[in-house]
Design an enzyme around this catalytic site. Structure first.
Site, PDB file in Angstrom:
ATOM      1  N   SER A 264     -12.386  -4.559   5.343  1.00 10.42           N
ATOM      2  CA  SER A 264     -11.899  -3.807   6.497  1.00 10.42           C
ATOM      3  C   SER A 264     -10.498  -3.266   6.253  1.00 10.42           C
ATOM      4  O   SER A 264      -9.986  -2.506   7.065  1.00 10.42           O
ATOM      5  CB  SER A 264     -11.880  -4.709   7.722  1.00 10.42           C
ATOM      6  OG  SER A 264     -10.917  -5.727   7.533  1.00 10.42           O
ATOM      7  N   CYS A 265      -9.854  -3.670   5.159  1.00  9.27           N
ATOM      8  CA  CYS A 265      -8.445  -3.299   5.013  1.00  9.27           C
ATOM      9  C   CYS A 265      -8.125  -2.335   3.863  1.00  9.27           C
ATOM     10  O   CYS A 265      -7.607  -1.251   4.113  1.00  9.27           O
ATOM     11  CB  CYS A 265      -7.600  -4.556   4.875  1.00  9.27           C
ATOM     12  SG  CYS A 265      -7.621  -5.533   6.379  1.00  9.27           S
ATOM     13  N   PHE A 266      -8.420  -2.732   2.625  1.00  9.50           N
ATOM     14  CA  PHE A 266      -7.948  -1.910   1.492  1.00  9.50           C
ATOM     15  C   PHE A 266      -8.373  -0.439   1.588  1.00  9.50           C
ATOM     16  O   PHE A 266      -7.515   0.451   1.548  1.00  9.50           O
ATOM     17  CB  PHE A 266      -8.408  -2.490   0.149  1.00  9.50           C
ATOM     18  CG  PHE A 266      -7.696  -3.746  -0.283  1.00  9.50           C
ATOM     19  CD1 PHE A 266      -6.755  -4.353   0.526  1.00  9.50           C
ATOM     20  CD2 PHE A 266      -7.959  -4.319  -1.518  1.00  9.50           C
ATOM     21  CE1 PHE A 266      -6.101  -5.508   0.143  1.00  9.50           C
ATOM     22  CE2 PHE A 266      -7.298  -5.477  -1.926  1.00  9.50           C
ATOM     23  CZ  PHE A 266      -6.376  -6.073  -1.093  1.00  9.50           C
ATOM     24  N   ASP A 269      -6.709   1.193   4.638  1.00 14.68           N
ATOM     25  CA  ASP A 269      -5.248   1.252   4.605  1.00 14.68           C
ATOM     26  C   ASP A 269      -4.744   2.255   3.570  1.00 14.68           C
ATOM     27  O   ASP A 269      -3.776   2.983   3.821  1.00 14.68           O
ATOM     28  CB  ASP A 269      -4.652  -0.144   4.348  1.00 14.68           C
ATOM     29  CG  ASP A 269      -4.914  -1.090   5.527  1.00 14.68           C
ATOM     30  OD1 ASP A 269      -5.401  -0.610   6.574  1.00 14.68           O
ATOM     31  OD2 ASP A 269      -4.636  -2.292   5.400  1.00 14.68           O
TER      32      ASP A 269
END
Ligand code: NAD
Length: 431
Positions: A264-266, A269
């Site tokens: 859900s992040c890299f 982001d």
């Protein structure tokens, strides 16, 4: 202290349980009534190691959940916004959920007659806390930031699967505040953790989070680029990275090549930072390439499979691993998603297995077969793609005997073909 946590997903539920463990009184706020019920019953709304135990320990004692913002704000000193910030169509972050939470928070603060601190824990691009959240809370509360309420950006660095451990053993705590008063309140909440607090302003705190994730993603894409070159040259890229990683300026972690990064992040982001850079007329060439390498990498597995077994139409292909990484049920941006889409486009028959993530993937791909074990997925398969680094896949051996055609493509460097008692046609993505 008393704290309310807005959003009971991965970050919110873990933060809530851990703040309770640190001795604070916690109120979780979520618009999802099911999650509210689960937390009040002491059940974790998501799977995270140790979370069930903490919720069972504190639920209905020092931790409760509600969907009532007014009650939660009135009965807490600070509110942490932990709602999702998904990618928009163009890669920029979609702030609609943060805005909805800020509006609700502002309305609740309007009814409160003493100081409250608004803390943004969601990952948001630089300037969001000061230019979006702060003005919205002012507008909806009719109160003044820095006087009636404080504003802090406090990014979260936890790893999914190890989130409870990471919260309790942080390597950094960043408190980006508009003033000393709000900075003090948030720093106090973390008292008891063995970690120095980095005090800064909100936009720097926001940037620290993006740079942290973008640099880790860059290391992975760099390792994948090097791995692709090494493979062509017959060089063991893992041996190369083991040696390179001994350099204390570089460090070995995140230099493993494979099917690329998900979660859900890299991906979200890095894309959000690219989008923010473009907004200020800067073309981020390196970050663009980090995403480019990552997008290409999983499809290489399908190319290798085609090279080995030709046309994939109606061929049973076992997919081992659906979660974006091991020890989580999270499939967001999992590298198995583009692989499954490509296999479906090529009309392969997919038999997938994951110890935790089957349910979530079913919602995305209801048309593929889901198996209860690796053995069931491998049975009669003409090829196998290993997508997630689950420990149980490391020990696969006789199970490959069940395959019709023992072609194994490893996206995570999990299988050592020399240790397999049966003969398999093995190839790694970069080795
Ligand atoms: P999530 O989607 O798992 O959880 C968000 C929760 O917010 C859901 O339970 C949802 O029902 C709730 N919600 C939505 N709108 C709401 C509203 N108006 N009021 C109250 N609750 C509402 O998200 P997540 O993975 O926990 O991520 C949250 C943020 O933290 C994101 O910005 C993410 O980038 C960041 N982050 C995530 C991780 C991670 O590992 N997942 C790590 C660090 C930072």
């Amino acid at each position: 202290m008393k704290v309310s946590i807005i959003g009971s997903g991965y970050v919110g539920s873990v933060s809530a349980a851990c703040f309770a463990e640190l001795g604070h009184e916690v109120i979780c706020i979520d618009i999802d009534e099911e999650k509210v019920k689960q937390i009040n019953a002491g059940i974790a709304p998501i799977w995270e190691e140790g979370l069930d135990e903490l919720l069972a320990k504190y639920s209905q004692k020092t931790l409760i959940a509600t969907s009532d913002y007014d009650y939660a704000v009135e009965n807490s000193d600070a509110s942490f916004i932990c709602v999702g910030t998904p990618s928009g169509e163009d890669g920029s972050i979609d702030l609609s959920i943060v805005k909805a939470a800020s509006a609700s928070l502002g309305k609740a603060i309007a009814k409160k007659d003493h100081y409250h601190v608004v803390v943004v824990k969601s990952t948001v691009v630089p300037e969001t806390t000061e230019k979006v959240v702060l003005p919205m809370v002012e507008e909806y509360s009719g109160k003044k930031a820095g006087k009636d309420f404080g504003v802090v950006m406090n990014p979260e660095f936890l790893r999914e699967g190890k989130a409870v451990y990471d919260f309790m053993h942080p390597d950094k705590i960043v408190v980006g505040a508009i003033d000393e008063r709000s900075s003090f309140v948030v720093s106090e909440l973390y008292r008891g953790l063995d970690c120095e607090v980095t005090h800064t302003n909100p936009r720097t705190a926001e940037m620290i989070k993006y740079v942290n994730n973008s640099l880790l993603a860059t290391k992975i894409s760099f390792a994948n680029e090097v791995g692709n070159i090494c493979k062509q040259l017959g060089i063991d890229t893992y041996e190369v990275m083991d040696a390179v990683g001994t350099d204390f300026r570089i460090e070995r972690q995140f230099l493993n090549c494979g099917a690329g990064f998900g979660g859900s992040c890299f991906p979200k982001d890095v894309k959000a930072l690219i989008s923010k850079a473009k907004e200020i007329d800067y073309e981020p060439q390196l970050l663009n390439s980090v995403v480019g390498v990552n997008d290409r990498q999983p499809l290489k597995m399908v190319e290798i499979l085609q090279k080995k077994i030709g046309d994939l139409k109606n061929k049973r292909i076992a997919i081992l691993g659906l979660a974006f990484k091991n020890d989580t049920d999270d499939i967001r941006e999992s590298r198995s998603i583009p692989v499954i889409s490509e296999l479906l486009r090529l009309e392969a028959d997919i038999a997938a297995y994951d110890p935790m993530a089957e349910q979530s993937m079913k919602e995305l791909f209801p048309e593929i077969a889901y198996c209860k074990s690796s053995s069931e997925a491998l049975e009669e398969a003409e090829g196998c793609l290993i997508m997630t680094e689950w420990d149980e896949f490391r020990n696969l051996n006789k199970e490959f005997d069940l395959m019709e055609n023992r072609v194994v493509i490893d996206g995570r460097h999990l299988i050592n073909p020399k240790k397999i008692s049966t003969e398999i046609d093995y190839e790694g993505i970069c080795w």
